[in-house]
Design a protein around this motif. Structure first.
Motif, short mmCIF file in Angstrom:
data_model
loop_
_atom_site.label_atom_id
_atom_site.label_comp_id
_atom_site.label_asym_id
_atom_site.label_seq_id
_atom_site.Cartn_x
_atom_site.Cartn_y
_atom_site.Cartn_z
N ALA A 1 -11.92 -15.48 6.58
CA ALA A 1 -12.81 -16.27 6.84
C ALA A 1 -13.41 -15.83 8.26
O ALA A 1 -14.55 -15.85 8.40
N LEU A 2 -12.49 -15.45 9.16
CA LEU A 2 -12.96 -15.48 10.70
C LEU A 2 -13.63 -14.01 10.77
O LEU A 2 -14.62 -13.87 11.32
N GLU A 3 -13.01 -13.10 9.98
CA GLU A 3 -13.95 -11.88 10.00
C GLU A 3 -15.34 -11.96 9.11
O GLU A 3 -16.27 -11.52 9.78
N ALA A 4 -15.48 -12.97 8.30
CA ALA A 4 -16.38 -13.20 7.71
C ALA A 4 -17.68 -13.83 8.83
O ALA A 4 -18.80 -13.57 8.72
N VAL A 5 -17.13 -14.73 9.73
CA VAL A 5 -18.14 -15.17 10.48
C VAL A 5 -18.54 -14.24 11.60
O VAL A 5 -19.74 -14.22 12.08
N ARG A 6 -17.65 -13.25 11.86
CA ARG A 6 -18.07 -12.27 12.89
C ARG A 6 -19.06 -11.45 12.11
O ARG A 6 -19.82 -10.89 12.87
N TRP A 7 -18.99 -11.14 10.90
CA TRP A 7 -19.90 -10.27 10.01
C TRP A 7 -21.28 -11.07 10.30
O TRP A 7 -22.29 -10.23 10.52
N TYR A 8 -21.22 -12.05 9.96
CA TYR A 8 -22.52 -13.10 9.72
C TYR A 8 -23.13 -12.82 11.31
O TYR A 8 -24.39 -12.83 11.47
N ALA A 9 -22.33 -13.40 12.33
CA ALA A 9 -22.80 -13.20 13.67
C ALA A 9 -23.69 -12.13 14.01
O ALA A 9 -24.69 -12.08 14.72
N ALA A 10 -23.04 -11.03 13.69
CA ALA A 10 -23.31 -9.68 14.14
C ALA A 10 -24.61 -9.39 13.58
O ALA A 10 -25.39 -8.38 14.04
N ARG A 11 -25.18 -9.90 12.38
CA ARG A 11 -26.00 -9.58 11.66
C ARG A 11 -27.25 -10.59 11.92
O ARG A 11 -28.27 -10.71 11.04
N GLY A 12 -27.14 -11.49 12.97
CA GLY A 12 -28.35 -12.46 12.91
C GLY A 12 -28.50 -13.56 12.12
O GLY A 12 -29.43 -14.04 12.19
N TYR A 13 -27.26 -13.90 11.56
CA TYR A 13 -27.41 -15.10 10.53
C TYR A 13 -27.59 -16.30 11.43
O TYR A 13 -26.71 -16.23 12.77
N TRP A 14 -28.17 -17.53 11.06
CA TRP A 14 -28.07 -18.44 12.22
C TRP A 14 -27.13 -19.48 12.09
O TRP A 14 -26.87 -20.22 13.32
N GLN A 15 -26.48 -19.64 11.04
CA GLN A 15 -25.72 -20.69 10.84
C GLN A 15 -24.40 -20.00 9.74
O GLN A 15 -24.78 -19.49 8.97
N ILE A 16 -23.31 -20.98 9.80
CA ILE A 16 -22.31 -20.59 8.72
C ILE A 16 -22.35 -21.95 7.83
O ILE A 16 -22.41 -23.03 8.28
N LYS A 17 -22.51 -21.61 6.59
CA LYS A 17 -22.35 -22.66 5.50
C LYS A 17 -21.02 -22.44 4.75
O LYS A 17 -20.69 -21.46 3.97
N ILE A 18 -20.18 -23.38 4.86
CA ILE A 18 -19.05 -23.60 4.11
C ILE A 18 -18.81 -24.07 2.58
O ILE A 18 -19.76 -25.19 2.46
N TYR A 19 -18.18 -23.73 1.63
CA TYR A 19 -18.35 -24.18 0.34
C TYR A 19 -17.14 -24.90 -0.19
O TYR A 19 -16.04 -24.90 0.50
#
Length: 694
Positions: A376-394
């Motif tokens: 999950a933390l790897e996913a956060v870093r992946w999104y951050a590096a690619r310019g995503y604005w926010q994390i949405k948890i499901y």
């Protein structure tokens, strides 16, 4: 709460009366339903003589249809009877019947029983059959004049041949079936005209044994849909290489909540260059649009979208010039954003959220599905590096991982929103680091559920009945709201989707579309006259009615406490944004406040209000024109006559017919400047304006 990516393919079917002999199919066929790389269901078809038995089962995101179909084929190879029994996507009962004779067709569905005289070939559009029926449908259209048939209960259905497609070294023919819904169904037929695949950009329904071909099928779907929507962009996008003056309009100011006196608004090169007095003299070679005293206001927002190539242009037609995408295919979305930014296809500006789900039997197949806190933390870093604005948890995320996820997101400059994962509540997730809570049912269920109850299932809808008698003044409710106020926690209600799910009833237009249902294509009209939530008794119906009333009371309470509401829909029609805003007004929120939420508020939240969200000199040319006054009646939002996004002009009255939607209002008169005068000696110059009316 997002709907299946196979909306039309899985919901639409065809029951046919007519001609054309059936090809010699295998006695047993089986298809896999694939979403985001994972198998989520199947279609099983067994034929014995003229009898066909179909089993159809899909479970994605904890829900999906489970159907049994029995078909009797006539001498022409098409159904003389068809029965469908089972459960719809959210668990509602389905019992559909079709019967034809040489001259008559009879059917019963969620709207009741009807009959029609059959002259030649008639096409009955069903509500609840499997994707397998699309092959049957296509074969009839292949034999029809101009590949078009009149449909029952209304409208026409058409087949377009898109050309050959090679998948796994085998050649198939690609077709588009239009007229059932807002967007065409894309299919592949083999050399015997049997259905091989139903295409979708996020997956496919494909003949079993060919699951490995799904990435190629999804790529083909993207290419075919991109080609269609690039062609539509060329047809409908009006770019003017000159200043454009919109004369005689009243500008809505979202800060004051009022419309101003009549003025002219001028834009050029994608920016607003002036708001000028009505009697200001125009400069040479301007284009002129007659505003006729209407309202000019900033473009609308959908703060809870799952955008597709199909929905992108529908958002523009509905005046939605920006969306926040709350979870998508992580390869598809950046490509779509690139296509829109380059002008290849029409669509709104997109603010992407990174979708993060936990692994469980109920997992949604979007974004990234993590099976450990480290992943999950790897996913956060992946999104951050690619310019995503926010994390949405499901829903299936382990609540114990959320504090670490939120901490990592905040450290990398992202905020956190999402569903409330199963076995916890909003209070705990706000404490764990949520900056926002999405879906008003996700918020409210924490006030009525036992923590051991599993909201990964449709319970997150059906349990809303318990809120009908909820006391909003109770300490439990007030504690959550106090926590939201103290933490500056925003909320994305998607009230229109709750209304659709809870208040839809068989045979009656859902209040979510009741104002404009006659404008919609026939397949969508029928679905919007069908119950979605399972309603086994009058008590169930009363419970859902009371729950929706409580939703409105909660919206008003949140607004009165100063909690930021972010209008979103979780839908893909664009038009549902208008109804979302109407629900807020029905809840008692003043209309000027509602319009501020739809225009300037989201840009303030996302930190872009210096460029967008209101009409002012120097801001991006991003606004809509309405003939009337939306500050008095929000239903005026349906009647958008012009949309300007980044300086490109669109007229909804041109776009809607391409999707089977009856336009709401005519386009304004636009006069283009004369061509640039030729150089001396090359011919006469022209000072007069050449007039073109769109």
């Amino acid at each position: 709460m997002s709907l299946s990516p196979f909306r039309s393919a899985l919901a639409a079917s065809t029951l046919l009366a007519g001609f054309c002999a059936a090809p010699a199919f295998a006695q047993h066929e089986r298809m896999s339903v694939i979403a985001n790389g994972e198998k989520v269901g199947f279609v099983d078809v067994a034929r014995t003589g003229n009898h066909v038995a179909v089993q159809y089962d899909v479970k994605n995101n904890g829900r999906g249809p489970t159907m049994v179909e029995a078909i009797e084929l006539g001498a022409d190879g098409l159904p003389v009877s068809w029965t469908l029994d089972g459960k719809a996507t959210f668990g509602g009962d389905v019992h559909e019947r079709f019967l034809r004779t040489a001259t008559k067709a009879e059917w019963s569905d969620s709207m009741g029983a009807r009959t029609a005289t059959v002259r030649g070939t008639g096409l009955y559009i069903g509500q609840a059959a499997s994707p397998w029926a699309l092959g049957l449908y296509a074969r009839a259209l292949l034999k029809a004049p101009a590949s078009t048939l009149t449909a029952l209960p209304g409208g026409q259905v058409h087949l377009d041949k898109l050309g050959p497609a090679t998948i796994g070294n085998v050649s198939y023919q690609a077709y588009a079936i239009s007229g059932i819904d807002l967007s065409p169904d894309l299919i592949l037929l083999d050399d015997k005209n049997a259905l091989f695949a139903v295409l979708d950009t996020g997956g496919a329904v494909v003949r079993e044994g060919h699951d490995a071909d799904v990435p190629a099928l999804a790529d083909l779907a993207t290419k075919l849909t991109a080609k269609r929507y690039a062609a539509l962009q060329k047809r409908f996008a009006h770019t003017v290489d000159a200043p454009v003056r919109i004369r005689n309009v009243r500008v809505f100011d979202p800060v004051s909540g009022k419309r101003g006196e009549p003025v002219s608004v001028v834009f050029a090169n994608g920016r607003i260059s002036g708001i000028q007095p009505l009697d200001a003299v125009a400069s040479p070679s301007e284009a002129l649009i007659d505003g006729q005293g209407g309202t000019l206001m900033a473009g609308l927002h959908d703060m809870h979208a799952h955008i597709s190539l199909e929905s992108a242009i529908l958002y523009i037609a509905a005046g939605v010039t920006e969306v926040r995408d709350m979870g998508n295919d992580n390869a598809f979305l950046p490509d779509l954003m690139r296509r829109i930014a380059s002008g290849e296809v029409a669509g709104p500006r997109i603010m992407p959220d990174g979708f993060l789900e936990g692994r469980s039997p109920y997992s949604a197949r979007l974004g990234i599905v993590a099976d450990s806190e480290a992943k999950a933390l790897e996913a956060v870093r992946w999104y951050a590096a690619r310019g995503y604005w926010q994390i949405k948890i499901y829903n299936s995320m382990n609540p114990a991982w959320v504090p670490a996820i939120a901490k990592e997101a905040h450290a990398l400059g992202l905020t956190v929103t999402g569903h409330i994962p199963a076995f916890t509540n909003a209070d705990a997730m706000i404490g764990a680091g949520y900056d926002e809570v999405t879906h008003i049912n996700q918020l409210m269920l924490g006030w009525v559920l036992d923590p051991k109850e599993d909201t990964r299932t449709p319970l997150r809808l059906t349990a809303m009945k318990r809120t009908a008698t909820l006391d909003l003044a109770s300490p439990r409710v007030q504690a959550t709201i106090d926590r939201m106020v103290a933490g500056g926690i925003a909320h994305d209600p998607t009230a229109v989707t709750l209304e659709l799910l809870m208040l839809s009833r068989n045979g009656v237009a859902s209040p979510s579309v009741a104002e404009y249902i006659d404008h919609l294509p026939i397949g969508l009209q029928r679905r919007r006259r069908q119950a979605i939530a399972p309603i086994a008794s009058s008590a169930d119906a009363a419970g859902y009615d009371g729950a929706m009333a409580k939703v409105k009371q909660t919206l008003k309470l949140l607004h009165d406490r100063g909690i930021r509401l972010l209008p979103g829909t979780d839908d893909q029609t664009g038009l549902s944004v208008h109804r979302e805003l109407e629900i807020y007004a029905e809840a008692g929120i003043p209309i000027p406040d509602v319009l501020r939420m739809a225009t300037l508020g989201p840009e303030q939240y996302m930190g872009r209000d210096q460029e967008l969200g209101s009409i002012a000199r120097g801001k991006i040319a991003d606004f809509i024109l309405l003939p009337g006054d939306p500050t008095k009646d929000l239903s005026e939002l349906h009647r958008i006559s012009m949309v300007v996004k980044d300086g490109t002009i669109y007229f909804p009255s041109e776009i809607y017919p391409a999707f089977g939607v009856k336009p709401f209002v005519a386009a304004p008169k636009m006069t283009l400047p004369a061509p640039t005068p030729k150089l001396a000696g090359s011919g006469p110059a022209h000072d007069a304006m050449d007039e073109f009316v769109y």
